[in-house]
Design a protein around this motif. Structure first.
Motif, PDB file in Angstrom:
ATOM      1  N   LEU A 240     -12.154  -5.523 -57.286  1.00  0.00           N
ATOM      2  CA  LEU A 240     -13.237  -4.869 -58.034  1.00  0.00           C
ATOM      3  C   LEU A 240     -14.590  -5.504 -57.712  1.00  0.00           C
ATOM      4  N   ALA A 241     -14.614  -6.837 -57.563  1.00  0.00           N
ATOM      5  CA  ALA A 241     -15.872  -7.512 -57.234  1.00  0.00           C
ATOM      6  C   ALA A 241     -16.353  -7.105 -55.848  1.00  0.00           C
ATOM      7  N   ASP A 242     -15.415  -6.960 -54.914  1.00  0.00           N
ATOM      8  CA  ASP A 242     -15.797  -6.594 -53.548  1.00  0.00           C
ATOM      9  C   ASP A 242     -16.279  -5.145 -53.455  1.00  0.00           C
ATOM     10  N   ILE A 243     -15.747  -4.278 -54.317  1.00  0.00           N
ATOM     11  CA  ILE A 243     -16.086  -2.860 -54.230  1.00  0.00           C
ATOM     12  C   ILE A 243     -17.376  -2.527 -54.971  1.00  0.00           C
ATOM     13  N   LEU A 244     -17.903  -3.471 -55.780  1.00  0.00           N
ATOM     14  CA  LEU A 244     -19.108  -3.200 -56.569  1.00  0.00           C
ATOM     15  C   LEU A 244     -20.312  -2.789 -55.716  1.00  0.00           C
ATOM     16  N   PRO A 245     -20.660  -3.492 -54.627  1.00  0.00           N
ATOM     17  CA  PRO A 245     -21.813  -3.056 -53.817  1.00  0.00           C
ATOM     18  C   PRO A 245     -21.645  -1.644 -53.270  1.00  0.00           C
ATOM     19  N   ASP A 246     -20.421  -1.320 -52.838  1.00  0.00           N
ATOM     20  CA  ASP A 246     -20.183   0.021 -52.305  1.00  0.00           C
ATOM     21  C   ASP A 246     -20.286   1.086 -53.398  1.00  0.00           C
ATOM     22  N   MET A 247     -19.866   0.741 -54.614  1.00  0.00           N
ATOM     23  CA  MET A 247     -19.975   1.696 -55.725  1.00  0.00           C
ATOM     24  C   MET A 247     -21.443   1.995 -56.045  1.00  0.00           C
ATOM     25  N   LEU A 248     -22.273   0.963 -56.039  1.00  0.00           N
ATOM     26  CA  LEU A 248     -23.703   1.169 -56.295  1.00  0.00           C
ATOM     27  C   LEU A 248     -24.343   1.988 -55.173  1.00  0.00           C
ATOM     28  N   GLU A 249     -23.980   1.688 -53.948  1.00  0.00           N
ATOM     29  CA  GLU A 249     -24.513   2.462 -52.822  1.00  0.00           C
ATOM     30  C   GLU A 249     -24.056   3.917 -52.890  1.00  0.00           C
ATOM     31  N   LEU A 250     -22.812   4.124 -53.313  1.00  0.00           N
ATOM     32  CA  LEU A 250     -22.303   5.491 -53.467  1.00  0.00           C
ATOM     33  C   LEU A 250     -23.080   6.240 -54.542  1.00  0.00           C
ATOM     34  N   ALA A 251     -23.397   5.553 -55.649  1.00  0.00           N
ATOM     35  CA  ALA A 251     -24.190   6.184 -56.707  1.00  0.00           C
ATOM     36  C   ALA A 251     -25.572   6.575 -56.182  1.00  0.00           C
ATOM     37  N   GLU A 252     -26.187   5.702 -55.368  1.00  0.00           N
ATOM     38  CA  GLU A 252     -27.482   6.015 -54.766  1.00  0.00           C
ATOM     39  C   GLU A 252     -27.397   7.272 -53.902  1.00  0.00           C
ATOM     40  N   LYS A 253     -26.406   7.305 -53.032  1.00  0.00           N
ATOM     41  CA  LYS A 253     -26.308   8.404 -52.082  1.00  0.00           C
ATOM     42  C   LYS A 253     -25.973   9.723 -52.769  1.00  0.00           C
ATOM     43  N   GLU A 254     -25.121   9.678 -53.780  1.00  0.00           N
ATOM     44  CA  GLU A 254     -24.779  10.926 -54.464  1.00  0.00           C
ATOM     45  C   GLU A 254     -25.984  11.481 -55.219  1.00  0.00           C
ATOM     46  N   LYS A 255     -26.746  10.613 -55.868  1.00  0.00           N
ATOM     47  CA  LYS A 255     -27.954  11.081 -56.560  1.00  0.00           C
ATOM     48  C   LYS A 255     -28.984  11.576 -55.556  1.00  0.00           C
ATOM     49  N   ALA A 256     -29.104  10.883 -54.430  1.00  0.00           N
ATOM     50  CA  ALA A 256     -30.037  11.323 -53.391  1.00  0.00           C
ATOM     51  C   ALA A 256     -29.635  12.697 -52.854  1.00  0.00           C
ATOM     52  N   CYS A 257     -28.332  12.922 -52.693  1.00  0.00           N
ATOM     53  CA  CYS A 257     -27.857  14.232 -52.235  1.00  0.00           C
ATOM     54  C   CYS A 257     -28.233  15.331 -53.226  1.00  0.00           C
ATOM     55  N   GLN A 258     -28.069  15.053 -54.520  1.00  0.00           N
ATOM     56  CA  GLN A 258     -28.424  16.041 -55.538  1.00  0.00           C
ATOM     57  C   GLN A 258     -29.914  16.360 -55.506  1.00  0.00           C
ATOM     58  N   LEU A 259     -30.753  15.333 -55.431  1.00  0.00           N
ATOM     59  CA  LEU A 259     -32.202  15.542 -55.427  1.00  0.00           C
ATOM     60  C   LEU A 259     -32.654  16.266 -54.168  1.00  0.00           C
ATOM     61  N   MET A 260     -32.087  15.899 -53.022  1.00  0.00           N
ATOM     62  CA  MET A 260     -32.482  16.538 -51.767  1.00  0.00           C
ATOM     63  C   MET A 260     -32.010  17.982 -51.717  1.00  0.00           C
ATOM     64  N   ALA A 261     -30.825  18.254 -52.278  1.00  0.00           N
ATOM     65  CA  ALA A 261     -30.347  19.637 -52.322  1.00  0.00           C
ATOM     66  C   ALA A 261     -31.267  20.509 -53.170  1.00  0.00           C
ATOM     67  N   ALA A 262     -31.731  19.951 -54.313  1.00  0.00           N
ATOM     68  CA  ALA A 262     -32.660  20.702 -55.164  1.00  0.00           C
ATOM     69  C   ALA A 262     -33.988  20.937 -54.451  1.00  0.00           C
ATOM     70  N   GLU A 263     -34.475  19.930 -53.724  1.00  0.00           N
ATOM     71  CA  GLU A 263     -35.738  20.087 -52.990  1.00  0.00           C
ATOM     72  C   GLU A 263     -35.587  21.073 -51.839  1.00  0.00           C
ATOM     73  N   ILE A 264     -34.438  21.072 -51.175  1.00  0.00           N
ATOM     74  CA  ILE A 264     -34.189  22.042 -50.099  1.00  0.00           C
ATOM     75  C   ILE A 264     -34.218  23.465 -50.657  1.00  0.00           C
ATOM     76  N   GLU A 265     -33.618  23.664 -51.827  1.00  0.00           N
ATOM     77  CA  GLU A 265     -33.608  24.992 -52.443  1.00  0.00           C
ATOM     78  C   GLU A 265     -35.018  25.428 -52.822  1.00  0.00           C
ATOM     79  N   ARG A 266     -35.810  24.511 -53.381  1.00  0.00           N
ATOM     80  CA  ARG A 266     -37.203  24.849 -53.729  1.00  0.00           C
ATOM     81  C   ARG A 266     -38.000  25.182 -52.478  1.00  0.00           C
ATOM     82  N   THR A 267     -37.836  24.384 -51.429  1.00  0.00           N
ATOM     83  CA  THR A 267     -38.570  24.631 -50.183  1.00  0.00           C
ATOM     84  C   THR A 267     -38.132  25.946 -49.560  1.00  0.00           C
ATOM     85  N   ARG A 268     -36.847  26.243 -49.618  1.00  0.00           N
ATOM     86  CA  ARG A 268     -36.346  27.510 -49.056  1.00  0.00           C
ATOM     87  C   ARG A 268     -36.962  28.699 -49.784  1.00  0.00           C
TER      88      ARG A 268
END
Length: 228
Positions: free
Chosen positions: A137-165
């Motif tokens: 669990l201690a070793d997987i913590l950095p990857d879990m935080l990075e995964l949270a970053e990337k998933e939120k970034a995907c959501q925000l970028m998808a919303a911006e792509i839709e607005r731009t489209r």
């Protein structure tokens, strides 16, 4: 239609031409932004999928170790060993700009840098499987935080792509065609008015020439009468 709602004047024509130029330039910039967002979004989704598989595998391994540790220890001993965590983790959140999208960033810091401080129990009355589970669990913590970053970034970028489209489509299928139609309508009206003015001027010229001709004939007749 838009053409019936505009004032057919040269001032309005110049304004619409400037508007069309700005709309065409904005359409190109938004298309470039949309394409770049799509490229980065697809790359981010691929990284997100790989990271998710890694995190899920780490969590699965940790759960397996916990199940094995629970099988070799009493439930009271397991709860006592994990009752008071020894290590503390502080999390700070920030953001970074990616193509006008503020995506989150996360940094964590442990209370102490000693890797052994993750164990809040003594090793005499616990199994090695529990140690492996806590370490997993201690070793997987950095990857879990990075995964949270990337998933939120995907959501925000998808919303911006839709607005731009939507903006690209609005410019491409509504604003630019309507402006072009209005420019065409005003140009036709101005040309029609110009032709009408020319025709009226020609008629006035013909009338003036005819009047001048009649006046000349009258003078000539008068001159002949006086000569006789």
């Amino acid at each position: 239609m838009a053409s019936t709602q505009v004032n057919p004047t040269r001032m309005e024509l110049n304004r619409l031409k400037k508007k069309l130029k700005t709309a065409v330039k904005g359409h190109k910039l938004l298309k470039d932004k949309r394409d770049e967002l799509m490229r980065q979004f697809l790359e981010l989704v691929r990284e997100n999928m790989e990271l998710r598989l890694k995190v899920e595998a780490g969590i699965k391994a940790a759960n397996t170790n916990f199940v094995i540790a629970k099988a070799g220890m009493s439930e009271e001993a397991l709860h006592t060993a994990l009752m008071a965590p020894k290590q503390e983790v502080s999390l700070s959140c920030g953001s970074r700009n990616v193509m006008s999208v503020d995506v989150p960033t996360m940094q964590y810091k442990t209370k102490t840098a000693d890797a052994g401080d993750i164990y809040s129990y003594g090793f005499a009355f616990t199994s090695g499987d529990l140690d492996d589970a806590v370490r997993s669990l201690a070793d997987i913590l950095p990857d879990m935080l990075e995964l949270a970053e990337k998933e939120k970034a995907c959501q925000l970028m998808a919303a911006e792509i839709e607005r731009t489209r939507r903006r690209v489509n609005a410019l491409e299928h509504i604003t630019i065609p309507e402006t072009q139609q209005s420019i065409k309508y005003i140009t036709m009206k101005l040309d029609e008015n110009e032709r009408g003015t020319q025709i009226r001027l020609l008629k006035v010229k013909d009338m003036m020439l005819e009047d001048a001709h009649h006046y000349s004939e009258h003078l000539w007749d008068k001159f002949e009468e006086e000569a006789q």
